[in-house]
Design a protein around this motif. Structure first.
Motif, PDB file in Angstrom:
ATOM      1  N   THR A 102       7.665  24.751  12.727  1.00  0.00           N
ATOM      2  CA  THR A 102       6.670  25.969  12.928  1.00  0.00           C
ATOM      3  C   THR A 102       6.661  26.641  14.330  1.00  0.00           C
ATOM      4  N   LYS A 103       8.064  26.458  14.924  1.00  0.00           N
ATOM      5  CA  LYS A 103       8.027  27.015  16.184  1.00  0.00           C
ATOM      6  C   LYS A 103       8.153  28.570  16.146  1.00  0.00           C
ATOM      7  N   ASP A 104       8.728  29.275  14.916  1.00  0.00           N
ATOM      8  CA  ASP A 104       8.688  30.533  14.785  1.00  0.00           C
ATOM      9  C   ASP A 104       7.298  31.249  14.553  1.00  0.00           C
ATOM     10  N   LEU A 105       6.363  30.403  13.936  1.00  0.00           N
ATOM     11  CA  LEU A 105       5.132  30.919  13.491  1.00  0.00           C
ATOM     12  C   LEU A 105       4.309  31.683  14.567  1.00  0.00           C
ATOM     13  N   ASP A 106       3.350  32.593  14.292  1.00  0.00           N
ATOM     14  CA  ASP A 106       2.491  33.339  15.325  1.00  0.00           C
ATOM     15  C   ASP A 106       1.339  32.262  15.553  1.00  0.00           C
ATOM     16  N   GLN A 107       1.404  31.454  16.510  1.00  0.00           N
ATOM     17  CA  GLN A 107       0.115  30.773  16.623  1.00  0.00           C
ATOM     18  C   GLN A 107      -0.904  31.254  16.912  1.00  0.00           C
ATOM     19  N   THR A 108      -0.824  32.543  17.792  1.00  0.00           N
ATOM     20  CA  THR A 108      -2.194  33.230  18.255  1.00  0.00           C
ATOM     21  C   THR A 108      -2.983  33.610  16.868  1.00  0.00           C
ATOM     22  N   GLN A 109      -2.325  34.079  15.886  1.00  0.00           N
ATOM     23  CA  GLN A 109      -3.163  34.523  14.504  1.00  0.00           C
ATOM     24  C   GLN A 109      -3.475  33.171  13.696  1.00  0.00           C
ATOM     25  N   LEU A 110      -2.450  32.149  13.788  1.00  0.00           N
ATOM     26  CA  LEU A 110      -2.956  30.974  12.927  1.00  0.00           C
ATOM     27  C   LEU A 110      -3.898  30.128  13.441  1.00  0.00           C
ATOM     28  N   LYS A 111      -4.120  30.380  14.510  1.00  0.00           N
ATOM     29  CA  LYS A 111      -5.098  29.295  15.333  1.00  0.00           C
ATOM     30  C   LYS A 111      -6.405  29.907  14.674  1.00  0.00           C
ATOM     31  N   LYS A 112      -6.698  31.157  14.395  1.00  0.00           N
ATOM     32  CA  LYS A 112      -7.860  31.510  14.033  1.00  0.00           C
ATOM     33  C   LYS A 112      -8.215  31.033  12.636  1.00  0.00           C
ATOM     34  N   GLN A 113      -7.377  30.419  11.870  1.00  0.00           N
ATOM     35  CA  GLN A 113      -7.781  29.774  10.727  1.00  0.00           C
ATOM     36  C   GLN A 113      -8.032  28.192  10.910  1.00  0.00           C
ATOM     37  N   ILE A 114      -7.895  27.916  11.938  1.00  0.00           N
ATOM     38  CA  ILE A 114      -7.950  26.385  12.460  1.00  0.00           C
ATOM     39  C   ILE A 114      -9.197  25.982  13.158  1.00  0.00           C
ATOM     40  N   PRO A 115     -10.252  25.449  12.532  1.00  0.00           N
ATOM     41  CA  PRO A 115     -11.568  25.104  13.367  1.00  0.00           C
ATOM     42  C   PRO A 115     -11.161  24.581  14.859  1.00  0.00           C
ATOM     43  N   ALA A 116     -10.363  23.613  14.949  1.00  0.00           N
ATOM     44  CA  ALA A 116     -10.089  23.181  16.183  1.00  0.00           C
ATOM     45  C   ALA A 116      -9.312  24.189  17.238  1.00  0.00           C
ATOM     46  N   ASN A 117      -8.804  25.375  16.719  1.00  0.00           N
ATOM     47  CA  ASN A 117      -8.573  26.362  17.436  1.00  0.00           C
ATOM     48  C   ASN A 117      -7.160  25.923  18.302  1.00  0.00           C
ATOM     49  N   ARG A 118      -6.505  25.130  17.702  1.00  0.00           N
ATOM     50  CA  ARG A 118      -5.055  24.824  18.173  1.00  0.00           C
ATOM     51  C   ARG A 118      -4.171  24.212  17.016  1.00  0.00           C
ATOM     52  N   THR A 130       0.893  -1.138  -0.066  1.00  0.00           N
ATOM     53  CA  THR A 130       0.160   0.011   0.007  1.00  0.00           C
ATOM     54  C   THR A 130       0.794   1.209   0.017  1.00  0.00           C
ATOM     55  N   VAL A 131       0.396   2.323  -0.535  1.00  0.00           N
ATOM     56  CA  VAL A 131       1.023   3.566  -0.666  1.00  0.00           C
ATOM     57  C   VAL A 131       0.052   4.656  -0.480  1.00  0.00           C
ATOM     58  N   ASN A 132       0.401   5.325   0.739  1.00  0.00           N
ATOM     59  CA  ASN A 132      -0.579   6.424   1.202  1.00  0.00           C
ATOM     60  C   ASN A 132       0.287   7.683   1.464  1.00  0.00           C
ATOM     61  N   ALA A 133      -0.323   8.688   1.804  1.00  0.00           N
ATOM     62  CA  ALA A 133       0.150   9.911   2.302  1.00  0.00           C
ATOM     63  C   ALA A 133      -0.693  10.426   3.241  1.00  0.00           C
ATOM     64  N   VAL A 134       0.016  11.172   4.180  1.00  0.00           N
ATOM     65  CA  VAL A 134      -0.543  11.843   5.285  1.00  0.00           C
ATOM     66  C   VAL A 134      -0.204  13.449   5.271  1.00  0.00           C
ATOM     67  N   ALA A 135      -1.244  14.229   5.353  1.00  0.00           N
ATOM     68  CA  ALA A 135      -0.835  15.638   4.830  1.00  0.00           C
ATOM     69  C   ALA A 135      -1.173  16.495   6.370  1.00  0.00           C
ATOM     70  N   PRO A 136      -0.294  16.779   7.217  1.00  0.00           N
ATOM     71  CA  PRO A 136      -0.373  17.601   8.339  1.00  0.00           C
ATOM     72  C   PRO A 136      -0.591  18.967   7.929  1.00  0.00           C
ATOM     73  N   GLY A 137      -1.439  19.500   8.930  1.00  0.00           N
ATOM     74  CA  GLY A 137      -1.492  21.066   8.806  1.00  0.00           C
ATOM     75  C   GLY A 137      -0.667  21.636   9.885  1.00  0.00           C
ATOM     76  N   PHE A 138      -0.792  22.521  10.756  1.00  0.00           N
ATOM     77  CA  PHE A 138      -0.051  23.254  11.483  1.00  0.00           C
ATOM     78  C   PHE A 138       0.275  22.323  12.859  1.00  0.00           C
ATOM     79  N   ILE A 139       1.534  21.511  12.740  1.00  0.00           N
ATOM     80  CA  ILE A 139       1.816  20.554  13.891  1.00  0.00           C
ATOM     81  C   ILE A 139       2.955  21.171  14.849  1.00  0.00           C
ATOM     82  N   THR A 140       3.001  21.263  15.980  1.00  0.00           N
ATOM     83  CA  THR A 140       3.890  21.873  16.711  1.00  0.00           C
ATOM     84  C   THR A 140       5.219  21.148  16.569  1.00  0.00           C
ATOM     85  N   SER A 141       6.302  21.852  16.262  1.00  0.00           N
ATOM     86  CA  SER A 141       7.534  21.128  15.838  1.00  0.00           C
ATOM     87  C   SER A 141       8.612  22.247  15.373  1.00  0.00           C
ATOM     88  N   ASP A 142       9.814  21.944  15.231  1.00  0.00           N
ATOM     89  CA  ASP A 142      10.843  22.886  14.969  1.00  0.00           C
ATOM     90  C   ASP A 142      10.334  23.631  13.722  1.00  0.00           C
TER      91      ASP A 142
END
Length: 242
Positions: free
Chosen positions: A193-209, A179-191
């Motif tokens: 994404t550490k410099d991204l503005d989480q406060t602003q970006l969370k507004k784009q995420i329905p789960a709010n995190r 089998t061959v599949n792909a997983v497409a993460p959104g914004f995940i806490t990691s190196d």
């Protein structure tokens, strides 16, 4: 004898979480691939061994075909009775910037790591998987590859290429139990994404995190398991609803 799983870019972030999850919950022997951060790879190894898991470190640059060939040939020579049954193509880098000002080196390095890395690793293991009539290839892509992201034309293009390759390759090997599949993460806490503005970006995420690497790893582990044998050619988003 345990099945072997190779995780590229397995020393940090999502890759590290995947290594730990596969070792702990699927009882696999993990090949932790890294290119430059040996300390991080050793830490991943130590965490796996701490709970009685089985792993080893495999250093090579996935974008370099000769390095991949040499490294995997040496491993196979040292392990003649074993083969890699599960491949997680996770290695990737970002070199963000507007396309009009993007240096050619930033385009090439991102593409080489993601796309050539996928080619170099996958082509090396695909035939043995088909011969043993079992294999799992899971490509870690991104929402950028599905939807595009301003300032990430190079990254979006690279991940988009792997998405298309996932769909095509799955059709070539399905009859052989691979089998061959792909997983497409959104914004995940990691190196990455550490410099991204989480406060602003969370507004784009329905789960709010932001998501956690372990949440991606749980999905990857399912796709790597026997339970997912009828799932192939799929691109599964894990993005909190974006």
């Amino acid at each position: 004898m345990k099945k072997i799983a190779l995780v590229t870019g397995g020393s940090r972030g999502i890759g590290k979480a995947i290594c730990i999850e596969l070792a702990k919950h699927l009882d696999l022997h993990i090949l932790i691939n890294y290119n430059s951060n040996e300390a991080a790879a050793k830490d991943t190894l130590a965490q796996i061994e701490a709970f009685g898991g089985s792993a080893e470190i495999l250093k090579c640059d996935v974008s370099n075909a000769e390095d991949v060939e040499k490294t995997l040939n040496i491993w196979q020579t040292n392990n003649p009775e074993q083969g890699i049954s599960i491949l997680i193509n996770n290695a990737g880098i970002t070199k963000d910037g507007l396309f009009m000002w993007m240096p050619e080196a930033d385009w090439s390095s991102v593409f080489n790591t993601s796309v050539n890395g996928f080619f170099n690793m996958t082509q090396k293991v695909i035939q043995p998987m088909m011969l043993q009539k079992f294999g799992r290839i899971i490509n870690i892509v991104s929402l950028s590859g599905l939807h595009g992201q301003a300032g990430q034309t190079n990254y979006s293009a690279a991940k988009g290429a792997i998405i298309s390759a996932t769909k095509a390759l799955s059709k070539e090997v399905a009859k052989k139990g691979v089998t061959v599949n792909a997983v497409a993460p959104g914004f995940i806490t990691s190196d990455m994404t550490k410099d991204l503005d989480q406060t602003q970006l969370k507004k784009q995420i329905p789960a709010n995190r932001f998501g956690e690497p372990e949440e991606v790893a749980h999905l990857v582990a399912f796709l790597a398991s026997e339970k997912a044998s009828y799932i192939t050619g799929e691109i599964i988003s894990i993005s909190g609803g974006i």
